[in-house]
Enzyme design. Structure first.
Site, short mmCIF file in Angstrom:
data_model
loop_
_atom_site.label_atom_id
_atom_site.label_comp_id
_atom_site.label_asym_id
_atom_site.label_seq_id
_atom_site.Cartn_x
_atom_site.Cartn_y
_atom_site.Cartn_z
N HIS A 1 0.80 -1.23 0.00
CA HIS A 1 0.00 0.00 0.00
C HIS A 1 0.82 1.26 0.00
CE1 HIS A 1 -3.97 -1.83 0.83
NE2 HIS A 1 -3.23 -2.77 1.39
N LYS B 1 -8.18 13.72 5.13
CA LYS B 1 -7.32 12.55 5.07
C LYS B 1 -6.27 12.69 6.17
CE LYS B 1 -6.38 13.81 0.76
NZ LYS B 1 -6.55 12.59 -0.03
N LYS C 1 -14.48 8.38 -3.01
CA LYS C 1 -15.69 8.66 -2.23
C LYS C 1 -16.26 10.03 -2.62
CE LYS C 1 -13.61 5.88 1.33
NZ LYS C 1 -12.56 5.91 2.36
C1 26Y Z 1 4.43 -0.10 9.33
C2 26Y Z 1 3.56 1.00 9.82
C3 26Y Z 1 4.37 2.20 10.19
C4 26Y Z 1 2.49 1.39 8.85
C5 26Y Z 1 1.25 1.71 9.39
C6 26Y Z 1 0.22 2.10 8.56
C7 26Y Z 1 2.65 1.42 7.49
C8 26Y Z 1 1.61 1.80 6.66
C9 26Y Z 1 0.38 2.15 7.19
C10 26Y Z 1 -0.75 2.59 6.40
C11 26Y Z 1 -0.69 2.78 5.10
C12 26Y Z 1 -1.84 3.28 4.35
O1 26Y Z 1 -2.90 3.56 4.89
N1 26Y Z 1 -1.68 3.41 3.05
C13 26Y Z 1 -2.75 3.90 2.21
O2 26Y Z 1 -3.48 2.78 1.73
C14 26Y Z 1 -4.60 3.18 0.98
C15 26Y Z 1 -5.37 1.93 0.64
O3 26Y Z 1 -4.67 1.18 -0.30
C16 26Y Z 1 -4.18 3.96 -0.23
O4 26Y Z 1 -5.34 4.41 -0.89
C17 26Y Z 1 -3.32 5.16 0.17
O5 26Y Z 1 -2.83 5.81 -0.98
C18 26Y Z 1 -2.18 4.69 1.04
O6 26Y Z 1 -1.46 5.80 1.53
#
Ligand code: 26Y
Length: 808
Positions: free
Chosen positions: A359, A547, A659
């Site tokens: 992601h 966001k 959305k």
């Molecule tokens: C490892 C930890 C620090 C961590 C915690 C949360 C790493 C990543 C995340 C969350 C990532 C996230 O929310 N990414 C988002 O995912 C969405 C769904 O795919 C995307 O639409 C978005 O662009 C992306 O930033």
């Protein structure tokens, strides 16, 4: 449609009984909270009945089960959603009205479980909705945090974090399944023995905790399929209350075991894509993985015995980002150590069963753990990872040129760290990104060495959103207008929204589109007034950016635009603008100083602008505190301009862009993430596209000659004045100036290219802003966006996962 109540009378009879049984009071005596709790329990009970029926039905048909492992699920409130999905929303609302109660008021009493940070967690919830809608036997597996993501309060412009005690009033949707609890071991050491000429491994001296599952029903639209979300809570494995210590007055120590175990599921880490390495987080990851694997294998065993060779025909394990990366090694451990399989057999089963979605491409979000922490906490899992890594190294042809570099980039263990992304890729048969551009970037940069080796494993699955939650439920006025034109088939098949296209020529219809938007804006204005005291005007344009706060999402660019407008409106009489309300909402990770400063800047600008009578009629700035699923459902329907302004190449997909589009907002955005697909579908002329593209950003980086000072010197009137206002006291009255933001832009050379995109951004904004004056044309473009948004239904996304990844 499955109907759970024949008529109002049947509902009322059942409801009265549940109120009585649950509260001991009659409906008339019960307070609002009791009434809500009883209603939720009644609906949850029916959902469970259907679940147990569909369970036997699906096992009879030998459906493949999909287990979606995610450390976050942002499910939102369920009551309203499930009434809609069961097709009984009107029936229940009328029945309650007959009883002198109000359904909306009861729905408002439901806690909004914040078991996730942002996009990734909400996507997981939309996927549960769509799996149930598509009739897939799909189960969520996650964590039941006692405290969800913090509650955000704004004090003097600053974000304050307050504990979110979402469970304190009881959560009527969950059922505790003590009978399915699983013991999970941490620490200890690996012991090797020989048994029948074979090495057998086990861990001794581990300390154990109990993972206890809580099941939440997931009702699919139409009510035919009810799946479940299983979330795990950590508890002490043994009741180890030390009475003697207690009697000596040391109360805390007497209960230390309980506290240590419960700590594991106490909080959700509030870091969206950054800062990791905390031991407790690693424990969380292992706990929900090991408990989930144990639970799904138990179900499999009940049906198919120990026929492990066919596991991947019956079970798909999907890992949502790297947080469940231990699914591969843990499944290996069980198959090797508990079931006695050989490595090669077990490895084939694992790699046919597990799949992985990435992601993010931000380097700081790629999870890595120090080897010594990892191996001490999970010695056997670590040993298995070492073996996977050793075999991976062996698979390289050392005669081939450059193999060392490929190995270095793909190794799981490197530089004293466990690299979870590489572990996920190596254990999976499928690797996908979440939008076209994102998948291309994975293939060409972040994971390019893997892509070179196994291009067929890579695929794209552009994200989607639930049209039930984010259109039907969030925007009932627009939804019924749409249904009046094209029927209700779009709820089942969102591609039918395209049938709205002919109505673009229907002036009366377009007027109604505008009228529902106005109602939604008035509804949001009432919410804002209630929550913040600020009065915003529904007759102004609502320009919305909601966001998580992150440098790359560039809320700073947006507020620079507001500052520039403010300065021009107060100094240049030729400046014209349609009245506009700039709406921001979102949380920043508690440790992310820069993001928190941007929040403070927005609130400080709001404080000045909103009090200045010279611009008051024209612009307002509004920060809505505590962004979460429930208030998002009020915000999206009220938006006219959807701000999607990340630096090109940084936002994997985005989902608020979808959305907002579905709710008829026009995208003001860069060509990044799924914005590109929005433009492909709806046409550039229907959005406001600006800024550098990903190749242009790349070129700039390669050349390395971008200098923020050049831009400032070239444009002292506007850019210079905006940046100057950060430190000259203009916005410092509330809680001080913004030296650190100014330094990030000027001394740190503007890493997110805010100055570089500034002019094309403000121009694109002004163009949209002026377009709004012709309301017929605007409403036509809004309707066009809604009509073309059906492809972004998560039903479409899930069907692609089903057909191309899970084979379910
Ligand atoms: C490892 C930890 C620090 C961590 C915690 C949360 C790493 C990543 C995340 C969350 C990532 C996230 O929310 N990414 C988002 O995912 C969405 C769904 O795919 C995307 O639409 C978005 O662009 C992306 O930033």
């Amino acid at each position: 449609m499955t109907t759970i109540f024949q008529d109002k009378e049947q509902f009322i009879d059942e409801y009265r009984l549940v109120v009585k049984a649950f509260t001991g009071k009659s409906f008339e005596e019960a307070g609002a909270t009791d009434r809500y709790q009883a209603l939720a329990r009644l609906i949850a009970g029916h959902a469970r009945d259907i679940a147990s029926e569909s369970f036997t039905e699906s096992s009879r048909k030998h459906k493949k089960r999909v287990y979606y492992f995610s450390i976050e699920f942002l499910i939102g409130r369920l009551l309203d959603n499930y009434l809609l999905n069961f097709g009984i929303r009107d029936l229940v609302a009328e029945a309650l009205a007959d009883m002198g109660a109000d359904l909306d008021e009861l729905c408002e009493l439901e806690p909004d479980p914040a078991l996730g940070n942002g996009g990734l967690g909400r996507l997981a919830a939309c996927f549960l909705d769509s799996m149930a809608h598509e009739g897939i036997a799909g189960y969520g597996n996650g964590m039941r945090y006692r405290y969800g993501l913090f509650k955000q309060e704004i004090v003097n412009g600053r974000q304050h974090e307050v504990a979110d005690e979402w469970l304190s009033g009881g959560y009527p949707w969950e059922v505790r399944r003590q009978d399915r609890a699983v013991r999970i071991g941490f620490g200890g050491h690996v012991v090797t023995r020989e048994k029948n000429g074979r090495q057998v491994y086990s861990v001794e001296g581990a300390s154990e905790v109990l993972a206890v599952p809580y099941d939440i029903p997931v009702v699919g639209f139409g009510g035919k399929t009810v799946n479940k979300l299983r979330v795990w809570s950590a508890e002490p494995a043994e009741e180890h209350f030390d009475l003697e210590t207690f009697n000596h007055g040391d109360y805390a120590r007497a209960d230390a075991d309980r506290a240590n175990a419960e700590a594991i599921s106490a909080i959700l880490y509030p870091n969206d894509q950054g800062e990791h390495g905390r031991l407790l987080r690693l424990k969380q990851e292992y706990l929900f993985v090991a408990a989930g694997i144990s639970s799904l294998l138990r179900t499999y065993r009940e049906e198919y015995g120990s026929d492990w060779a066919h596991l991947s025909d019956r079970v798909a394990i999907h890992t949502n980002d790297t947080h469940p990366a231990m699914c591969g090694p843990e499944l290996m451990r069980v198959l090797l150590d508990e079931e006695g399989l050989e490595w090669d057999e077990a490895w084939e089963i694992v790699t046919k069963t597990v799949s992985f979605t990435n992601h993010t491409i931000l380097p700081e979000a790629l999870e890595r753990w120090p080897i010594d922490t990892f191996s001490r906490l999970l010695p056997r899992i670590y040993q298995i990872i070492e073996e996977i890594n050793r075999r991976w190294a062996e698979s390289f042809d050392t005669a081939a040129e450059g193999w060392q570099e490929h190995f270095r980039n793909t190794a799981i263990l490197w530089d004293g760290e466990v690299r979870m992304a590489n572990l996920s890729v190596i254990c999976s048969h499928s690797i996908n990104g979440v939008a076209k551009l994102h998948t291309e970037i994975l293939e060409s940069t972040v994971l390019r060495d893997f892509y070179a080796l196994t291009p067929k494993k890579f695929n794209n699955k552009t994200n989607g959103i639930s049209p039930r939650r984010f259109l039907a439920e969030a925007n009932p006025g627009y939804a019924s207008l749409i249904s009046s034109a094209i029927g209700t088939g779009w709820l089942d098949d969102a591609s039918e929204l395209e049938r709205l296209l002919p109505f673009k020529q229907d002036a009366a219809f377009l007027e109604k589109v505008g009228a529902t938007k106005l109602e939604n804006k008035a509804r949001l204005a009432r919410y804002v007034k209630r929550e913040t005291g600020l009065v915003i005007d529904p007759a102004s344009i609502f320009d919305v950016q909601v966001k998580r706060f992150h440098a790359y999402k560039r809320q700073l660019l947006n507020v620079f635009k507001v500052i520039d407008l403010y300065q021009r409106l107060t100094t240049d009489p030729n400046t014209t603008i349609e009245p506009t309300t700039f709406i921001f909402s979102g949380k920043a990770a508690s440790s992310y100083t820069f993001a928190k400063e941007v929040i403070r800047l927005i609130n400080s600008v709001a404080d000045v602008v909103n009090k200045d009578p010279r611009v008051n009629e024209l612009i307002k700035v509004c920060f809505i505190p505590n962004f979460r699923v429930s208030n998002a459902q009020l915000i999206y329907p009220a938006a006219e301009i959807s701000e999607q302004i990340s630096t090109a190449g940084k936002e994997a997909s985005g989902t608020s862009n979808m959305k907002l589009m579905m709710n008829g907002a026009l995208t003001l955005g860069t060509l990044d993430g799924a914005n590109i697909e929005i433009v492909d579908l709806a046409g550039r002329e229907n959005e406001g596209i600006f800024g550098l593209t990903k190749p242009e950003v790349q070129e700039l980086k390669d050349k390395g000659n971008y200098l923020a000072w050049d831009l400032l010197n070239d444009d002292p009137e506007r850019l210079g004045r905006v940046v100057g206002s950060l430190t000259d006291g203009t916005f410092s009255k509330l809680s001080g100036g913004f030296e650190s933001i100014r330094n990030e832009v000027m001394i740190n050379n503007d890493p997110d290219l805010v100055l570089l995109d500034f002019h094309s951004y403000v121009d694109a904004f002004e163009k949209l802003n002026h377009d709004w004056a012709n309301r017929t044309l605007w409403n036509r473009r809004a309707l066009h966006n809604t009509a073309m948004s059906g492809w972004f239904s998560s039903d479409r996304t899930i069907r692609e996962y089903r057909d191309e990844i899970w084979g379910a």
